[in-house]
Design an enzyme around this catalytic site. Structure first.
Site, PDB file in Angstrom:
ATOM      1  N   GLU A 190       0.835  -1.205   0.000  1.00  0.00           N
ATOM      2  CA  GLU A 190       0.000   0.000   0.000  1.00  0.00           C
ATOM      3  C   GLU A 190       0.864   1.248   0.000  1.00  0.00           C
ATOM      4  O   GLU A 190       0.552   2.238  -0.670  1.00  0.00           O
ATOM      5  CB  GLU A 190      -0.936   0.005   1.218  1.00  0.00           C
ATOM      6  CG  GLU A 190      -2.007   1.084   1.187  1.00  0.00           C
ATOM      7  CD  GLU A 190      -1.545   2.464   1.652  1.00  0.00           C
ATOM      8  OE1 GLU A 190      -2.217   3.461   1.339  1.00  0.00           O
ATOM      9  OE2 GLU A 190      -0.498   2.546   2.347  1.00  0.00           O
ATOM     10  N   ASP A 211      -7.499   3.002   7.779  1.00  0.00           N
ATOM     11  CA  ASP A 211      -6.159   3.579   7.673  1.00  0.00           C
ATOM     12  C   ASP A 211      -6.066   4.754   8.633  1.00  0.00           C
ATOM     13  O   ASP A 211      -6.989   5.006   9.415  1.00  0.00           O
ATOM     14  CB  ASP A 211      -5.881   4.013   6.230  1.00  0.00           C
ATOM     15  CG  ASP A 211      -4.407   3.893   5.852  1.00  0.00           C
ATOM     16  OD1 ASP A 211      -3.550   4.203   6.705  1.00  0.00           O
ATOM     17  OD2 ASP A 211      -4.114   3.513   4.708  1.00  0.00           O
TER      18      ASP A 211
END
Length: 344
Positions: A190, A211
């Protein structure tokens, strides 16, 4: 991560590159699935040069400033096993360089790794098998205070992974039957932009990414609540899915704020850019000092967990989404003026 999922009795598969997709089974057996994603990878570095001094020049993995690397203890992963070291500025001693220590620039060209080996000549560095391309991992230095503050490198996104595991454990322990299948997706890469590009399949109609939210004077995020991202640098998230999450938060009295991120992207962007026709949303724990020495608070982690746990127990946002292609009938839209006037 696989061992943790096995301990919970949750089935999972692993992609060729290492992303994990686990599944909490739901009552329905149609193609209307949802997913919750968090990323396992963190910031780091790679050896790019062996210097005549025996020290190592490094390049960053992920986007972060070398000012947060200075002084860090690290592990260099070599073919012969791990070697410890320290990242130092090129001029590291005030006793040797005086005020020049404070005048040197900040940047990856101005730091180096001092490895804990006798490397007085370059040949000895080669003999212990440090090579260009070796990965460099940074010590996390985690600390949880009695006041609920969590300090560490890499809370982005290890804290998100912890939240997702805690939710999964709660569902399993309480024997909660979800309305539809919920996939737990743990991505890698990511931080370099390709995280959820391979683990979100056509059966996933909606995905919520967990996140961090950067806390700063020009942001609305805080360390003490759940932050719902309305838009990041790649564009807005799904209007209807966000609206549903905000409604769930209000109904369950969860501390929520909304924010817009201008210099930030998440696994949602990777999934959409790879061609996934999936509704996406972003829920975050607030982080101060993101991509440096990060800090959050347990109240923020708990709020995110509460929101996501209630979301996965909710009915699908739109039953129409079970079909990849359908007619215009039932296609959702934002409230129009006539509806607002009637309600008023």
């Amino acid at each position: 991560m696989g061992q943790e999922l096995q301990a919970l009795g949750i089935a999972y598969n692993v992609t060729r590159r290492g992303a994990i997709r686990a599944t909490l089974k739901g009552r329905s057996r149609n193609t209307l699935d949802r997913a919750i994603a968090a990323h396992l990878d963190t910031l780091g570095a790679m050896v790019r040069q062996l210097k005549p001094s025996g020290r190592l020049a490094i390049s960053p993995i992920g986007t972060w400033s070398s000012r947060f690397a200075e002084g860090a203890r690290v592990t260099v992963y070599t073919e012969n096993g791990p070697i410890r070291g320290t990242v130092l500025p090129l001029k590291a001693s005030g006793h040797a360089y005086g005020e020049a220590v404070d005048a040197q620039p900040v940047g990856w060209d101005h730091v180096e790794v001092r490895v804990d080996y006798d490397t007085r000549i370059l040949d000895s560095t080669i003999k212990i098998n440090i090579q260009v391309g070796d990965f460099v991992a940074f010590d996390t230095l985690p600390e949880i205070s009695t006041d609920g503050f969590v300090n560490a490198r890499h809370l982005d996104d290890k804290a998100g992974v912890a939240i997702l595991l805690a939710i999964a454990k709660a569902v399993v322990d309480a024997r909660i039957v979800l309305p539809i299948d919920c996939h737990l997706i743990f991505t890698i890469f990511e931080e370099v932009g390709s995280g959820a590009s391979a683990a979100v399949y056509g059966d996933v109609a909606e995905m919520v990414v967990i996140d961090h939210a950067p806390v700063a004077p020009n942001q609305n995020a805080t360390e003490y609540s759940c932050v719902v991202g309305m838009m990041d640098q790649t564009g807005p998230f799904d209007y209807h899915l966000n609206r549903k999450l905000l409604t769930i938060g209000k109904d369950h009295e969860i501390a929520l704020v909304k924010d817009v991120f201008r210099f930030y992207r998440s696994d949602s962007a990777s999934a959409i850019e790879s061609g996934s026709d999936t509704r996406t949303a972003l829920v975050c724990f607030g982080v101060d000092g993101s991509h440096g020495y990060e800090r959050t608070h347990m109240s923020s982690l708990t709020a995110v967990a509460d929101l996501v746990a209630n979301y996965i127990q909710s009915e699908p946002t739109f039953m129409r989404d079970k079909d990849e292609m359908s007619s215009l009938n039932g296609f959702p839209h934002q409230p129009d003026r006539e509806v607002i006037q009637i309600k008023t």
